[in-house]
Design an enzyme around this catalytic site. Structure first.
Site, PDB file in Angstrom:
ATOM      1  N   GLU A 173      -7.293  12.750 -16.581  1.00  8.98           N
ATOM      2  CA  GLU A 173      -7.555  13.191 -15.212  1.00  8.98           C
ATOM      3  C   GLU A 173      -6.457  14.157 -14.774  1.00  8.98           C
ATOM      4  O   GLU A 173      -5.273  13.846 -14.873  1.00  8.98           O
ATOM      5  CB  GLU A 173      -7.589  11.996 -14.260  1.00  8.98           C
ATOM      6  CG  GLU A 173      -7.949  12.435 -12.852  1.00  8.98           C
ATOM      7  CD  GLU A 173      -8.084  11.275 -11.879  1.00  8.98           C
ATOM      8  OE1 GLU A 173      -7.136  10.485 -11.771  1.00  8.98           O
ATOM      9  OE2 GLU A 173      -9.135  11.195 -11.223  1.00  8.98           O
ATOM     10  N   LYS A 194       0.045  -0.015   3.576  1.00 13.13           N
ATOM     11  CA  LYS A 194       1.004   1.005   3.133  1.00 13.13           C
ATOM     12  C   LYS A 194       0.252   2.270   2.705  1.00 13.13           C
ATOM     13  O   LYS A 194      -0.352   2.312   1.645  1.00 13.13           O
ATOM     14  CB  LYS A 194       1.829   0.486   1.948  1.00 13.13           C
ATOM     15  CG  LYS A 194       2.899   1.464   1.511  1.00 13.13           C
ATOM     16  CD  LYS A 194       2.954   1.512   0.008  1.00 13.13           C
ATOM     17  CE  LYS A 194       3.564   2.745  -0.574  1.00 13.13           C
ATOM     18  NZ  LYS A 194       3.195   4.051  -0.083  1.00 13.13           N
ATOM     19  N   CYS A 216     -11.215  11.607  -6.827  1.00  9.84           N
ATOM     20  CA  CYS A 216     -11.440  10.856  -8.072  1.00  9.84           C
ATOM     21  C   CYS A 216     -12.893  10.976  -8.494  1.00  9.84           C
ATOM     22  O   CYS A 216     -13.233  10.676  -9.634  1.00  9.84           O
ATOM     23  CB  CYS A 216     -10.995   9.415  -7.943  1.00  9.84           C
ATOM     24  SG  CYS A 216     -11.778   8.565  -6.607  1.00  9.84           S
ATOM     25  N   GLU A 266      -9.188   1.039  -7.545  1.00 10.84           N
ATOM     26  CA  GLU A 266      -9.974   2.264  -7.747  1.00 10.84           C
ATOM     27  C   GLU A 266      -9.005   3.303  -8.274  1.00 10.84           C
ATOM     28  O   GLU A 266      -8.046   3.658  -7.594  1.00 10.84           O
ATOM     29  CB  GLU A 266     -10.594   2.761  -6.431  1.00 10.84           C
ATOM     30  CG  GLU A 266     -11.740   1.908  -5.932  1.00 10.84           C
ATOM     31  CD  GLU A 266     -12.909   1.811  -6.900  1.00 10.84           C
ATOM     32  OE1 GLU A 266     -13.046   2.686  -7.784  1.00 10.84           O
ATOM     33  OE2 GLU A 266     -13.662   0.829  -6.786  1.00 10.84           O
TER      34      GLU A 266
HETATM   35  C1  UN1 Z   1     -16.106  10.954  -2.189  1.00  9.38           C
HETATM   36  O1  UN1 Z   1     -16.234  11.593  -3.219  1.00  9.38           O
HETATM   37  O2  UN1 Z   1     -16.835  11.153  -1.203  1.00  9.38           O
HETATM   38  O3  UN1 Z   1     -10.056   8.893  -4.146  1.00  9.38           O
HETATM   39  C2  UN1 Z   1     -15.122   9.879  -2.029  1.00  9.38           C
HETATM   40  C3  UN1 Z   1     -11.189   9.339  -4.238  1.00  9.38           C
HETATM   41  C4  UN1 Z   1     -12.319   8.393  -3.985  1.00  9.38           C
HETATM   42  C5  UN1 Z   1     -13.130   8.743  -2.843  1.00  9.38           C
HETATM   43  C6  UN1 Z   1     -14.155   9.773  -3.127  1.00  9.38           C
HETATM   44  N1  UN1 Z   1     -11.796   7.056  -3.855  1.00  9.38           N
HETATM   45  O4  UN1 Z   1     -11.380  10.502  -4.490  1.00  9.38           O
END
Ligand code: UN1
Length: 477
Positions: free
Chosen positions: A379, A171, A280, A246
């Site tokens: 964030e 999804k 992130c 994550e």
């Molecule tokens: C990166 O910084 O190359 O959602 C990858 C995000 C992370 C991936 C970052 N899971 O920003």
């Protein structure tokens, strides 16, 4: 307009669709993408469950060939898929092509890993007994991906899931179905058996919820917000299901007096503002020691003046639009919060209009921020960065670690002593020395600590930790 449908049990299905809008030009509809139902999701899970026994025992050469074909096709179509990505998500065309290349490399990596599956043979402590340790696939994996990496994150979850012999219900984020549809189409044509990979585009509250509620989903891998991550965790514990999360970051970049100013400014501008700060791994806290503070702020501000915010497809654009109206409101709300908290708005903060109607926001820099302000703790997920002044390295390290998150952390310094100490003592999953906190390799572990992540690392050979379960077999010989 054609409707891009869901793939369930090897058939393209679905007639209700949602518009995929270009954030650089909200008049443009990128495409119509199917709106999956709870029923579709149940069917997809059933199809994945039915396909599992055969796929989990499929030969590793078959998996290798399919993953390799997908990697090759993505690379061959990098410009076209990159443009599609830029149109649906808003990152600049070079960034989008770079991300597409990364997706291809991930498929190539796991195509290789499929040929390297191995176990261990160990003598028992008892005589005449042998012990074998192998990795079995989990079963049906639910994959839930965010909008900010529309092709790379689906690739880094789908490729290992298939490599290790799992079947999938996938999804993608509602805002960016186009790249996900393209990857699934590529894998389907590459010869994946029916039901091994099912795509259910649609709402989190409908499709995601049906995945969470199913006892037949053996594992869920999720990248997205902290709030949704908690729901995935709670529902997964209920079903005794393996899960991997994550989530957010509030990544610090420390700049010490002895830093190379150019290196520090490049790293801060890149990790704070590129991809519109929507990573992130972005650095949103620049923790700067007194001796270099004013010089650094002046140089970074000068750099920000040169960055062009415009349509993602336009040559020369450095920063594309914010992804949608909701995220834009979050960003501007935080800019207001920062002002009220007493941080000094040193650059940006204003919405801008361009030739095409889109969600354009200036890169925004606050100075005189403290680490206790909400703009330094929560964030934001936009091009909004705060500078926190500190006395020395010790205070910088303590400030960097004083956060509920722990994904990535950076330091700009020419001192081996401080770089080494920071690498050892940073409470983050990834540490960068004289490099942006964002922008990671595709073949090494990715993930964080504290509120940023839960469960095993993603990417590289560490991905096996999540996508397999270990079996220990004893044989009397
Ligand atoms: C990166 O910084 O190359 O959602 C990858 C995000 C992370 C991936 C970052 N899971 O920003």
């Amino acid at each position: 307009m054609t409707i891009y449908q869901n793939l369930i049990a090897g058939e393209w299905v679905g007639s209700d669709a949602t518009k995929n809008i270009n954030p650089s030009d909200t008049n443009e509809v990128v495409g119509l993408y199917a709106d999956g139902t709870a029923e579709d999701t149940k069917n997809a899970i059933a199809a994945a469950k039915a396909a599992f026994p055969a796929w989990s025992r499929s030969g590793i050469w078959e998996r290798h060939v399919i993953l390799k074909k997908a990697g090759d096709e993505i690379m061959a179509r990098k410009d076209e898929l990159g443009a599609l990505l830029a149109r649906e998500e808003g990152k600049t065309l070079p960034e989008a092509i770079g991300e597409t290349i990364r997706a291809s490399q991930i498929f190539e990596f796991f195509a290789g890993e499929a040929l390297r599956l191995a176990g261990e043979v160990i003598p028992s402590v008892r005589p005449n007994i042998g012990v074998e340790i192998t990795r079995d696939p989990l079963g049906v994996i639910g994959i839930i991906t965010p909008w900010n990496f529309p092709i790379a994150i689906p690739a880094w979850k789908i490729a290992p899931a298939l490599c290790y012999g799992n079947t999938i219900v996938f999804k993608p984020a509602e805002l960016v179905p186009a790249c996900s549809w393209a990857i699934v189409d590529i894998l389907h044509r590459a010869g994946l058996p029916k039901g091994v990979l099912n795509l259910v585009m649609g709402k989190g509250s409908v499709v995601g919820q049906a995945m969470l509620d199913s006892p037949d989903v053996a594992g869920i891998t999720f990248t997205g917000s902290t709030g949704t991550g908690r729901r995935v965790a709670a529902a997964s514990i209920e079903h005794n299901r393996k899960f991997q999360l994550e989530m957010g970051g509030k990544n610090p970049m420390v700049v010490l007096d002895d830093a190379d100013l150019t290196v520090a400014v490049e790293a801060a501008a890149n990790s704070g503002f590129f991809s519109t700060g929507q990573r992130c791994t972005a650095s949103s806290r620049l923790i700067v020691t007194e001796g270099i503070h004013d010089k650094f702020v002046a140089a970074l501000t000068q750099k920000l003046e040169t960055l062009v915010v415009d349509n993602a497809l336009k040559p020369g654009t450095h920063i594309g639009p914010v992804v949608d109206e909701k995220q834009l409101k979050t960003d501007t709300d935080y800019i207001e919060i920062g002002r009220q908290e007493g941080a000094k708005l040193a650059f940006g903060g204003e919405l801008i209009t361009r030739e095409t109607p889109g969600f354009y926001l200036q890169p925004t820099l606050f100075t005189e921020a403290t680490n206790q302000m909400r703009i330094s703790r929560e964030e934001i997920f936009g091009p909004v960065v705060s500078v926190i002044r500190v006395k020395d390295y010790e205070e910088a390290l303590a400030t960097a670690n004083d956060t509920p998150f722990g994904l990535s952390a950076g330091i700009a310094t020419t001192s081996l002593k401080h770089a080494t100490h920071f690498k050892r003592n940073s409470e983050a999953g990834m540490v960068m020395v004289n490099l942006p906190t964002a922008g990671v390799d595709f073949h090494v572990p990715f993930g964080g600590r504290k509120g940023s992540s839960y469960g095993p690392r993603e990417q590289g050979k560490y991905a096996a930790e999540f996508y397999t379960t270990v079996k220990t077999a004893y044989t009397l010989a």
